[in-house]
Write a protein that holds these residues in place. Structure first.
Motif, PDB file in Angstrom:
ATOM      1  N   ASP A 119       0.585  -0.234   1.925  1.00  0.00           N
ATOM      2  CA  ASP A 119       1.400  -0.587   3.066  1.00  0.00           C
ATOM      3  C   ASP A 119       2.629  -1.196   3.151  1.00  0.00           C
ATOM      4  N   THR A 147       6.117   2.504   4.819  1.00  0.00           N
ATOM      5  CA  THR A 147       5.720   2.871   5.933  1.00  0.00           C
ATOM      6  C   THR A 147       5.856   1.491   6.767  1.00  0.00           C
ATOM      7  N   GLY A 148       6.747   2.242   7.922  1.00  0.00           N
ATOM      8  CA  GLY A 148       6.574   0.708   8.631  1.00  0.00           C
ATOM      9  C   GLY A 148       6.010   1.281   9.975  1.00  0.00           C
ATOM     10  N   PRO A 149       6.711   0.400  10.999  1.00  0.00           N
ATOM     11  CA  PRO A 149       5.191  -0.005  12.275  1.00  0.00           C
ATOM     12  C   PRO A 149       5.286   1.379  12.883  1.00  0.00           C
ATOM     13  N   ASP A 150       6.156   1.958  13.415  1.00  0.00           N
ATOM     14  CA  ASP A 150       6.205   3.223  13.482  1.00  0.00           C
ATOM     15  C   ASP A 150       6.627   4.939  12.751  1.00  0.00           C
ATOM     16  N   GLY A 151       5.663   4.749  12.001  1.00  0.00           N
ATOM     17  CA  GLY A 151       5.782   6.071  10.471  1.00  0.00           C
ATOM     18  C   GLY A 151       6.123   5.624   9.668  1.00  0.00           C
ATOM     19  N   GLU A 187       9.189   5.505   6.526  1.00  0.00           N
ATOM     20  CA  GLU A 187      10.891   5.518   6.830  1.00  0.00           C
ATOM     21  C   GLU A 187      11.602   5.246   5.893  1.00  0.00           C
ATOM     22  N   GLU A 227      16.933  10.187  18.157  1.00  0.00           N
ATOM     23  CA  GLU A 227      17.231   8.252  19.548  1.00  0.00           C
ATOM     24  C   GLU A 227      18.483   8.430  18.182  1.00  0.00           C
TER      25      GLU A 227
END
Length: 199
Positions: A124, A143-147, A149, A173
């Motif tokens: 991570d 790996t970002g907070p939402d999956g 990147e 978006e």
């Protein structure tokens, strides 16, 4: 010398023909479609353990008969997946039916699992970075907070393609953190949606 070579070749051919295995019950032509006819079958396995271009299909020769399963060849340009309904054609001079098309190939279906290749595992707190010859970072994967990147590290980036550029996702978006959004086209700009909201 030629006569000896010809005799050896004939002997080898005789051995191959003599040792050829008898047809298995799976290749019994009694269950095959009549020459020159076609029928609809279902693909139950799209990966032959040894041969490329063969799929296992199942069909009923008649409503009262038992289901028949067989590995059959498919046309070279035909992409068949497990669960597809396929069209079988029995050539008049062939020993087995051939898959000549997919009946419901446009039906939505799950994507096949890709073949696994060498993998890089990222903790991570680490990132995979691609740099140019001068050492300047170009692309970074982390790996970002939402999956996952994917970051284009340079401040100014241009994405250029010679043909059509298409983005597809469950939802899209777009956000400009600083500044505005400028859309420019040399032809008409079309926005399609069930409801188009402005502000």
């Amino acid at each position: 010398m030629n006569e000896t070579h010809g005799t050896a070749s004939a002997s080898l051919l005789d051995d191959v023909v003599r040792d050829r295995p008898e047809p298995s019950p799976d290749t019994d032509r009694s269950a095959s479609p009549h020459p020159g006819t076609s029928l609809v079958a279902v693909c139950v396995d799209d990966r032959h353990p040894d041969l490329v271009g063969r799929v296992k299909v199942a069909w009923r020769p008649s409503p009262e008969s038992d289901e028949v399963e067989r590995w059959v060849p498919s046309l070279q340009t035909t992409v068949v997946r497990t669960g597809d309904r396929v069209l079988l054609l029995q050539p008049g001079n062939g020993e087995e039916p051939v898959v000549v098309g997919v009946v419901d190939g446009f039906a939505r279906r799950a994507e096949p699992e890709p073949t696994r290749r060498p993998t890089v595992e990222l903790p991570d707190d680490e990132a995979l970075r691609v740099v140019d010859r001068a050492g300047r970072p170009l692309v970074e994967i982390r790996t970002g907070p939402d999956g996952a990147e994917l970051r284009l590290v340079d401040e100014n980036v241009a994405l250029k393609v010679g043909g059509r550029f298409r983005i597809e996702a469950g939802a899209i978006e777009m956000r400009a953190v600083e500044g505005g959004v400028d859309v420019e086209a040399s032809d008409d700009v079309q926005i399609r949606g069930e409801v188009v909201k402005l502000n």
